[in-house]
Motif scaffolding. Sequence first.
Motif, PDB file in Angstrom:
ATOM      1  N   VAL A   1       0.885  -1.103  -0.015  1.00 26.80           N
ATOM      2  CA  VAL A   1      -0.008   0.089   0.101  1.00 26.80           C
ATOM      3  C   VAL A   1       0.704   1.295  -0.085  1.00 26.80           C
ATOM      4  O   VAL A   1       1.845   1.410   0.814  1.00 26.80           O
ATOM      5  N   ASN A   2       0.753   2.223  -1.064  1.00 27.85           N
ATOM      6  CA  ASN A   2       1.335   3.432  -1.042  1.00 27.85           C
ATOM      7  C   ASN A   2       0.550   4.184   0.031  1.00 27.85           C
ATOM      8  O   ASN A   2      -0.292   4.859  -0.339  1.00 27.85           O
ATOM      9  N   LYS A   3       1.176   4.443   1.132  1.00 28.54           N
ATOM     10  CA  LYS A   3       0.300   4.855   2.176  1.00 28.54           C
ATOM     11  C   LYS A   3       0.336   6.509   1.929  1.00 28.54           C
ATOM     12  O   LYS A   3      -0.846   6.970   2.239  1.00 28.54           O
ATOM     13  N   GLU A   4       1.197   7.347   1.634  1.00 27.24           N
ATOM     14  CA  GLU A   4       1.054   8.714   1.152  1.00 27.24           C
ATOM     15  C   GLU A   4       0.092   8.912   0.201  1.00 27.24           C
ATOM     16  O   GLU A   4      -0.719  10.055   0.480  1.00 27.24           O
TER      17      GLU A   4
ATOM     18  N   LEU B   1      -2.338   7.062  -0.615  1.00 26.43           N
ATOM     19  CA  LEU B   1      -3.609   6.778   0.053  1.00 26.43           C
ATOM     20  C   LEU B   1      -4.376   7.879   0.833  1.00 26.43           C
ATOM     21  O   LEU B   1      -5.460   8.239   0.718  1.00 26.43           O
ATOM     22  N   LYS B   2      -3.343   8.548   1.478  1.00 26.58           N
ATOM     23  CA  LYS B   2      -3.808   9.402   2.678  1.00 26.58           C
ATOM     24  C   LYS B   2      -4.161  10.627   1.802  1.00 26.58           C
ATOM     25  O   LYS B   2      -5.158  11.338   2.109  1.00 26.58           O
TER      26      LYS B   2
END
Length: 293
Positions: free
Chosen positions: A80-83, A85-86
């Motif tokens: 998951v590309n967290k940044e 996604l945020k």
Amino acid sequence: MLQSMTGFGSARLDADQYCISVEIRSLNSKSMDLSVRTPKVLSDKEYEIRNMVQKALVRGKVSVNVELTKNKTQKARNTVNKELLKAYYTDLSEVADQLRADKGELFRLALHMPEVLQQEEQDEETAEAEWSLVQPLLQEALQSINIFRADEGKALTAEIMSYIDRIRILLSEIEKHDPVRMEQIRTRIRGHLAEISTSEHFDQNRFEQEMIYYMEKLDIAEEKVRLVNHLHYFTETVYLPEPTGKKLGFISQEIGREINTIGSKANDATIQHHVVEMKEELEKIKEQINNIL
């Protein structure tokens, strides 16, 4: 022995980690017309696959389909590309506030936005391990399709040789009738000779020269001998171990040439009838040769 270009071969592996299937289909073609479908993981092996297929099958319109399915434990993991996604979630949330919309599905929507879920790259070692499983299955499928082609070839051999035998029988009928034909020609010539020999302008030498020329034009002895030789050569070629489809095509052309010459020179209704039947058998041979490797 003849081998058909038409065939089907397959191989399958059902294991704990993988399910792999290979299917190969082949139809007749003047050359090798090959299409290959593989999973993305095997895209760099297409050249090797093509070489294997071309070496084993030689000629035909061939399609190869390779399917590879991993079980749950072997499926590639997603990161998951967290940044990202945020960022998606924040943007969607701001728009929802502006529109006073329900935010209950925002996280699921953000999670499925482009490039949020990224599949881990498969390492080279895993790719080679998968190819080591596919390669023997491909070889097995190629062996299977060649067995299929050989079985079809046996049936084609029997069928084509029955046509060749029929041409031989018809040629023997022509051989039997040819002396009768020649005697009829001689009788006809003698009758004409009796009519014109009393003419004061009759030239015996010129007449004999023209008769010799006329008889040579009607003589089919050489054509019969050549046709026998072509039929013998065709039969020998049928049972050679290597692919002979193209060579048989050339020989059948020579057979047709001699049959046509016999028909044009014979000037006899009975022989013409046999020639027509021989042409029919030859056309059946040519039709089947189109499907021979």
